[in-house]
Design a protein around this motif. Structure first.
Motif, PDB file in Angstrom:
ATOM      1  N   MET A 108       1.035  -1.276   0.025  1.00 16.74           N
ATOM      2  CA  MET A 108       0.078  -0.155  -0.026  1.00 16.74           C
ATOM      3  C   MET A 108       0.878   1.525   0.072  1.00 16.74           C
ATOM      4  N   ARG A 109       1.897   1.139   0.977  1.00 13.17           N
ATOM      5  CA  ARG A 109       2.874   2.465   0.843  1.00 13.17           C
ATOM      6  C   ARG A 109       3.594   2.538  -0.167  1.00 13.17           C
ATOM      7  N   THR A 110       3.805   1.703  -0.948  1.00 12.18           N
ATOM      8  CA  THR A 110       4.565   1.791  -2.106  1.00 12.18           C
ATOM      9  C   THR A 110       3.797   2.263  -3.292  1.00 12.18           C
ATOM     10  N   ALA A 111       2.721   1.618  -3.402  1.00 15.45           N
ATOM     11  CA  ALA A 111       1.445   2.154  -4.208  1.00 15.45           C
ATOM     12  C   ALA A 111       1.362   3.718  -3.994  1.00 15.45           C
ATOM     13  N   ILE A 112       1.382   4.317  -3.015  1.00 11.11           N
ATOM     14  CA  ILE A 112       1.197   5.721  -2.608  1.00 11.11           C
ATOM     15  C   ILE A 112       2.042   6.477  -3.188  1.00 11.11           C
ATOM     16  N   LYS A 113       3.432   5.918  -2.925  1.00 10.19           N
ATOM     17  CA  LYS A 113       4.639   6.801  -3.259  1.00 10.19           C
ATOM     18  C   LYS A 113       4.915   6.805  -4.739  1.00 10.19           C
ATOM     19  N   ARG A 114       4.423   5.545  -5.451  1.00  9.04           N
ATOM     20  CA  ARG A 114       4.575   5.481  -6.916  1.00  9.04           C
ATOM     21  C   ARG A 114       3.446   6.442  -7.573  1.00  9.04           C
ATOM     22  N   TYR A 115       2.459   6.715  -6.956  1.00  8.43           N
ATOM     23  CA  TYR A 115       1.405   7.641  -7.336  1.00  8.43           C
ATOM     24  C   TYR A 115       1.996   8.963  -7.042  1.00  8.43           C
TER      25      TYR A 115
ATOM     26  N   GLN B 123       4.837  10.185  -6.963  1.00  7.53           N
ATOM     27  CA  GLN B 123       5.944  10.507  -7.718  1.00  7.53           C
ATOM     28  C   GLN B 123       5.406  10.571  -9.414  1.00  7.53           C
ATOM     29  N   ALA B 124       4.656  10.017  -9.815  1.00 10.51           N
ATOM     30  CA  ALA B 124       3.918  10.041 -10.859  1.00 10.51           C
ATOM     31  C   ALA B 124       3.356  11.580 -11.164  1.00 10.51           C
ATOM     32  N   VAL B 125       2.603  12.012 -10.178  1.00  8.85           N
ATOM     33  CA  VAL B 125       1.918  13.271  -9.950  1.00  8.85           C
ATOM     34  C   VAL B 125       2.861  14.383 -10.071  1.00  8.85           C
TER      35      VAL B 125
ATOM     36  N   ALA C 215      -0.871   8.721 -14.222  1.00 12.84           N
ATOM     37  CA  ALA C 215      -1.114   8.810 -12.807  1.00 12.84           C
ATOM     38  C   ALA C 215      -2.551   8.469 -12.453  1.00 12.84           C
ATOM     39  N   GLN C 216      -3.528   8.525 -13.205  1.00 11.26           N
ATOM     40  CA  GLN C 216      -4.944   8.302 -12.819  1.00 11.26           C
ATOM     41  C   GLN C 216      -4.901   6.755 -12.587  1.00 11.26           C
ATOM     42  N   GLU C 217      -4.216   5.799 -13.099  1.00 14.45           N
ATOM     43  CA  GLU C 217      -4.419   4.503 -12.948  1.00 14.45           C
ATOM     44  C   GLU C 217      -3.766   4.225 -11.595  1.00 14.45           C
ATOM     45  N   LEU C 218      -2.588   4.914 -11.266  1.00 12.97           N
ATOM     46  CA  LEU C 218      -1.975   4.486 -10.293  1.00 12.97           C
ATOM     47  C   LEU C 218      -2.793   4.990  -8.984  1.00 12.97           C
ATOM     48  N   LEU C 219      -3.637   6.258  -9.081  1.00 16.36           N
ATOM     49  CA  LEU C 219      -4.417   6.586  -8.084  1.00 16.36           C
ATOM     50  C   LEU C 219      -5.490   5.478  -7.885  1.00 16.36           C
ATOM     51  N   VAL C 220      -6.111   4.989  -8.764  1.00 21.43           N
ATOM     52  CA  VAL C 220      -6.971   3.786  -8.657  1.00 21.43           C
ATOM     53  C   VAL C 220      -6.388   2.707  -8.030  1.00 21.43           C
ATOM     54  N   HIS C 221      -5.279   2.495  -8.311  1.00 21.79           N
ATOM     55  CA  HIS C 221      -4.853   1.165  -7.753  1.00 21.79           C
ATOM     56  C   HIS C 221      -4.463   1.575  -6.296  1.00 21.79           C
TER      57      HIS C 221
ATOM     58  N   LYS D  61      -6.678  14.957  -3.635  1.00 19.11           N
ATOM     59  CA  LYS D  61      -6.293  16.546  -3.538  1.00 19.11           C
ATOM     60  C   LYS D  61      -5.274  16.750  -4.630  1.00 19.11           C
ATOM     61  N   LYS D  62      -4.271  15.807  -4.587  1.00 22.15           N
ATOM     62  CA  LYS D  62      -2.660  15.945  -5.543  1.00 22.15           C
ATOM     63  C   LYS D  62      -3.271  15.644  -7.008  1.00 22.15           C
ATOM     64  N   ALA D  63      -4.425  14.894  -7.242  1.00 23.26           N
ATOM     65  CA  ALA D  63      -4.744  14.709  -8.543  1.00 23.26           C
ATOM     66  C   ALA D  63      -5.390  15.866  -9.083  1.00 23.26           C
ATOM     67  N   ASN D  64      -6.205  16.672  -8.223  1.00 25.90           N
ATOM     68  CA  ASN D  64      -6.981  17.639  -8.743  1.00 25.90           C
ATOM     69  C   ASN D  64      -6.143  19.310  -8.761  1.00 25.90           C
ATOM     70  N   ALA D  65      -4.925  19.040  -8.022  1.00 27.32           N
ATOM     71  CA  ALA D  65      -4.009  20.210  -8.167  1.00 27.32           C
ATOM     72  C   ALA D  65      -3.359  20.526  -9.146  1.00 27.32           C
TER      73      ALA D  65
END
Length: 84
Positions: free
Chosen positions: A28-35, A37-39, A46-52, A80-84
């Motif tokens: 879970m933590r790794t998925a958050i970090k990957r997202y 970083q992608a943002v 980035a959207q796929e990583l957010l869903v994951h 919030k990061k996705a919309n910023a």
């Protein structure tokens, strides 16, 4: 060390479940970090990583690996990061 067979088995089960829980939280933590970083890099996926990441956060919350409020807070911060 336990001497009774049932206690020995319970200790073995606890070790196994603890390792599984640890792996799930790390995933879970790794998925958050990957997202995140992608943002920051402006990646296309980035959207796929957010869903994951949201999926893994929900799974961790449903297994009581993290508190439900922490799951909601994490998902909110990621959105919030996705919309910023």
């Amino acid at each position: 060390m336990a001497n009774i067979a049932s206690a020995i088995k319970r200790a073995r089960q606890n070790d196994k479940v603890s390792a599984q829980n640890h792996a799930k939280k790390n995933e879970m933590r790794t998925a958050i970090k990957r997202y995140e970083q992608a943002v920051s890099e402006g990646a296309d996926n980035a959207q796929e990583l957010l869903v994951h990441a949201n999926k893994l956060i929900d799974q961790a919350a449903s297994k009581n690996l993290i508190h439900a409020n922490k799951a909601a807070r994490d998902k909110s911060r990621l959105a919030k990061k996705a919309n910023a």
